[in-house]
Design a protein around this motif. Structure first.
Motif, PDB file in Angstrom:
ATOM      1  N   LEU A  73      40.969  36.734  41.954  1.00 52.00           N
ATOM      2  CA  LEU A  73      40.524  36.487  40.621  1.00 52.00           C
ATOM      3  C   LEU A  73      39.931  35.228  40.551  1.00 52.00           C
ATOM      4  O   LEU A  73      40.549  34.314  40.835  1.00 52.00           O
ATOM      5  CB  LEU A  73      41.784  36.705  39.693  1.00 52.00           C
ATOM      6  CG  LEU A  73      41.333  36.704  37.987  1.00 52.00           C
ATOM      7  CD1 LEU A  73      42.539  37.129  37.365  1.00 52.00           C
ATOM      8  CD2 LEU A  73      40.897  35.136  37.566  1.00 52.00           C
ATOM      9  N   CYS A  74      38.492  35.387  40.409  1.00 58.63           N
ATOM     10  CA  CYS A  74      37.917  33.880  40.341  1.00 58.63           C
ATOM     11  C   CYS A  74      37.387  33.356  39.005  1.00 58.63           C
ATOM     12  O   CYS A  74      36.715  34.560  38.186  1.00 58.63           O
ATOM     13  CB  CYS A  74      36.795  33.981  41.372  1.00 58.63           C
ATOM     14  SG  CYS A  74      35.832  32.593  41.432  1.00 58.63           S
ATOM     15  N   VAL A  75      37.759  32.528  38.508  1.00 62.24           N
ATOM     16  CA  VAL A  75      37.150  31.962  37.118  1.00 62.24           C
ATOM     17  C   VAL A  75      36.094  31.002  37.157  1.00 62.24           C
ATOM     18  O   VAL A  75      35.847  30.341  38.011  1.00 62.24           O
ATOM     19  CB  VAL A  75      38.256  31.351  36.324  1.00 62.24           C
ATOM     20  CG1 VAL A  75      39.212  32.430  35.836  1.00 62.24           C
ATOM     21  CG2 VAL A  75      38.859  30.344  37.226  1.00 62.24           C
ATOM     22  N   GLY A  76      35.064  30.897  36.133  1.00 59.65           N
ATOM     23  CA  GLY A  76      33.861  30.025  36.298  1.00 59.65           C
ATOM     24  C   GLY A  76      34.167  29.131  35.068  1.00 59.65           C
ATOM     25  O   GLY A  76      35.177  29.287  34.434  1.00 59.65           O
ATOM     26  N   ARG A  77      33.156  28.372  35.119  1.00 60.36           N
ATOM     27  CA  ARG A  77      33.257  27.359  33.985  1.00 60.36           C
ATOM     28  C   ARG A  77      33.514  27.861  32.459  1.00 60.36           C
ATOM     29  O   ARG A  77      34.178  27.349  31.796  1.00 60.36           O
ATOM     30  CB  ARG A  77      31.513  26.910  33.766  1.00 60.36           C
ATOM     31  CG  ARG A  77      31.750  25.294  33.227  1.00 60.36           C
ATOM     32  CD  ARG A  77      30.228  25.130  33.029  1.00 60.36           C
ATOM     33  NE  ARG A  77      29.212  25.216  33.624  1.00 60.36           N
ATOM     34  CZ  ARG A  77      28.581  24.113  34.509  1.00 60.36           C
ATOM     35  NH1 ARG A  77      29.149  23.046  34.449  1.00 60.36           N
ATOM     36  NH2 ARG A  77      27.629  24.414  35.460  1.00 60.36           N
ATOM     37  N   GLY A  78      33.185  29.146  32.376  1.00 62.81           N
ATOM     38  CA  GLY A  78      33.656  29.803  30.987  1.00 62.81           C
ATOM     39  C   GLY A  78      35.300  29.719  30.781  1.00 62.81           C
ATOM     40  O   GLY A  78      35.677  29.709  29.610  1.00 62.81           O
TER      41      GLY A  78
ATOM     42  N   ALA B 125      32.163  41.366  49.320  1.00 64.97           N
ATOM     43  CA  ALA B 125      33.478  41.509  48.760  1.00 64.97           C
ATOM     44  C   ALA B 125      33.312  43.259  48.343  1.00 64.97           C
ATOM     45  O   ALA B 125      32.352  43.894  48.211  1.00 64.97           O
ATOM     46  CB  ALA B 125      34.019  41.064  47.758  1.00 64.97           C
ATOM     47  N   GLU B 126      34.357  43.989  48.796  1.00 64.20           N
ATOM     48  CA  GLU B 126      34.356  45.401  48.983  1.00 64.20           C
ATOM     49  C   GLU B 126      33.905  46.010  47.519  1.00 64.20           C
ATOM     50  O   GLU B 126      33.095  46.831  47.207  1.00 64.20           O
ATOM     51  CB  GLU B 126      35.391  45.880  49.459  1.00 64.20           C
ATOM     52  CG  GLU B 126      35.586  46.214  50.773  1.00 64.20           C
ATOM     53  CD  GLU B 126      36.880  46.481  51.426  1.00 64.20           C
ATOM     54  OE1 GLU B 126      37.584  47.630  50.865  1.00 64.20           O
ATOM     55  OE2 GLU B 126      37.246  45.905  52.527  1.00 64.20           O
ATOM     56  N   SER B 127      34.736  45.509  46.328  1.00 63.47           N
ATOM     57  CA  SER B 127      34.430  45.853  45.155  1.00 63.47           C
ATOM     58  C   SER B 127      34.471  44.672  44.180  1.00 63.47           C
ATOM     59  O   SER B 127      35.529  43.764  44.142  1.00 63.47           O
ATOM     60  CB  SER B 127      35.867  46.790  44.572  1.00 63.47           C
ATOM     61  OG  SER B 127      35.596  47.284  43.458  1.00 63.47           O
ATOM     62  N   ILE B 128      33.283  44.526  43.369  1.00 64.05           N
ATOM     63  CA  ILE B 128      32.971  43.072  42.540  1.00 64.05           C
ATOM     64  C   ILE B 128      33.112  43.778  41.078  1.00 64.05           C
ATOM     65  O   ILE B 128      32.332  44.628  40.894  1.00 64.05           O
ATOM     66  CB  ILE B 128      31.647  42.544  43.031  1.00 64.05           C
ATOM     67  CG1 ILE B 128      32.060  42.058  44.610  1.00 64.05           C
ATOM     68  CG2 ILE B 128      31.587  41.487  42.194  1.00 64.05           C
ATOM     69  CD1 ILE B 128      30.627  41.556  44.936  1.00 64.05           C
TER      70      ILE B 128
ATOM     71  N   LEU C 213      37.395  39.819  41.290  1.00 61.58           N
ATOM     72  CA  LEU C 213      37.170  40.001  39.639  1.00 61.58           C
ATOM     73  C   LEU C 213      36.877  38.515  39.296  1.00 61.58           C
ATOM     74  O   LEU C 213      37.583  37.569  39.271  1.00 61.58           O
ATOM     75  CB  LEU C 213      38.754  40.217  39.280  1.00 61.58           C
ATOM     76  CG  LEU C 213      38.899  40.270  37.611  1.00 61.58           C
ATOM     77  CD1 LEU C 213      37.802  41.061  37.106  1.00 61.58           C
ATOM     78  CD2 LEU C 213      40.221  40.556  37.131  1.00 61.58           C
ATOM     79  N   ALA C 214      35.406  38.298  38.802  1.00 66.63           N
ATOM     80  CA  ALA C 214      34.841  37.225  38.550  1.00 66.63           C
ATOM     81  C   ALA C 214      34.958  37.180  37.018  1.00 66.63           C
ATOM     82  O   ALA C 214      34.155  37.868  36.379  1.00 66.63           O
ATOM     83  CB  ALA C 214      33.447  37.381  39.072  1.00 66.63           C
TER      84      ALA C 214
END
Ligand SMILES: Cc1cc2nc3c(=O)[nH]c(=O)nc-3n(C[C@H](O)[C@H](O)[C@H](O)COP(=O)(O)OP(=O)(O)OC[C@H]3O[C@@H](n4cnc5c(N)ncnc54)[C@H](O)[C@@H]3O)c2cc1C
Length: 324
Positions: A201-206, A275-278, A258-259
């Protein structure tokens, strides 16, 4: 067409993009053309790997470890002056960023960066490259006399095979360098290894601040996923460096990525596009991450996290089930 490929050395061998550059060179050189690899350091590894090129020139062969940009620039300038390639290919990498523009200026060549595709068109080359941080793709028609900085992951790797015969020895110009490498610091690989994770699970600046990170941490745990971040999240001190995905972070290939609130800049995609499933959640319908994602939702990431948390509470089996 003569194409010079500048290998991309690490402190121990060569980065995989070096073999991609050979494929890129073959795309444009034509039947009567020639692909030369300039191997920066590591002569043994160069001899083992770069046999798919027509010629391999060993530069900085005495260098142990990672060459400095300055030493590479000086050695390459003399090779370009001697060999006169029509096109020079360099990786869009830390070292490539130092070498490409410098070489173009020194050798009076044009320069195009963020290149993702090449096609021969008669005597010219059609170059596809990303502009505005990956929001647009541009196609440029170029002739000879150009340095192209290739985005890693854009081309298949050429086969790694031994060079027949010995490497040609380039001129290692004698220069009084003002920079020298004193060491390479690697972060200790303890605690988390994103490269082995099946769910991220990757989080960005948001994600905003600590409160957002705590919510994301809880959700990652419920999903049996590792928590990761884009560079601004790490630079802002919200997550440790080992949790950064991208060009200057980890290259990952999980079953599920999961971005949340990640725009999808080229430097981020470089670390996760395979990645297999984005699954990408973003409030901006034009976010570039949507171009690589398999499932997308244009909505507020916090609303999404709230809804997913609820769903997992009601149905915890979903958390342990199949990633997709
Ligand atoms: C040499 C170099 C190396 C780099 N290496 C890396 C690297 O390893 N990794 C990396 O990630 N970057 C790297 N970068 C930086 C990269 O260029 C981008 O700046 C970075 O990836 C942007 O991170 P982001 O997507 O989190 O932030 P932004 O680009 O600011 O995007 C934030 C996104 O969140 C969305 N958003 C905001 N709030 C919400 C909300 N409430 N709900 C839903 N969506 C929301 C916005 O619409 C936007 O799309 C590198 C840059 C350079 C030059």
């Amino acid at each position: 067409m003569k194409v010079l490929v500048i290998s991309d050395p690490s402190d121990i061998a060569f980065e995989p993009v070096s073999l991609e550059l050979i494929t890129a060179a073959r795309t444009v050189c034509g039947d009567d053309g020639e692909v030369t690899v300039a191997a920066l350091g590591h002569p043994t590894e160069a001899k083992e790997q770069f046999g798919a090129a027509d010629k391999v020139v060993g530069l900085l062969s005495e260098t142990e470890g990672l060459p400095t940009a300055e030493a590479a620039q000086v050695a390459l300038a003399s090779l370009v002056a001697e060999d006169r390639p029509d096109v020079v290919l360099v990786a869009y990498s830390a070292l490539g960023l130092d070498i490409g523009p410098w070489l173009a200026a020194r050798c009076d060549m044009d320069m195009l960066a963020y290149v993702t595709g090449l096609e021969r068109a008669g005597a010219d080359i059609l170059v596809r490259s990303q502009i505005y941080g990956g929001k647009l793709d541009a196609t440029s028609r170029i002739g000879a006399g150009c340095v192209l900085s290739i985005t890693p992951g854009s081309f298949e790797a050429a086969p790694s095979q031994p060079v027949v015969g010995d490497l040609k020895r380039g001129t290692d110009a004698e220069a009084a360098y003002s920079t020298r490498l004193t060491g390479v610091d690697r972060p200790e690989l303890t605690g988390v290894d994103l490269t082995q994770a099946n769910r991220i699970l990757c989080v960005g600046r948001g994600i905003g601040d600590e409160t957002g990170i705590e919510q994301a941490r809880g959700l990652a745990s419920a999903l049996s996923a590792e928590l990761a971040g884009s560079r601004p999240v790490v630079d802002g001190g919200l997550l440790e460096k080992l949790r950064q995905v991208g060009k200057s972070g980890q290259k990952v290939k999980p079953g599920l990525y999961l971005a949340l609130g990640v725009s999808g800049a080229p430097e981020h995609l470089e670390g996760m596009a395979s990645a297999e499933s984005i699954v990408a959640i973003n409030s901006d319908p034009d976010a570039p991450i949507f171009n690589v994602a398999h499932y997308v939702a244009t909505c507020d990431m916090f609303d999404f996290m709230d809804a997913l948390e609820e769903l997992l509470e009601e149905n915890p089996v979903a958390a342990a089930g199949d990633a997709a």
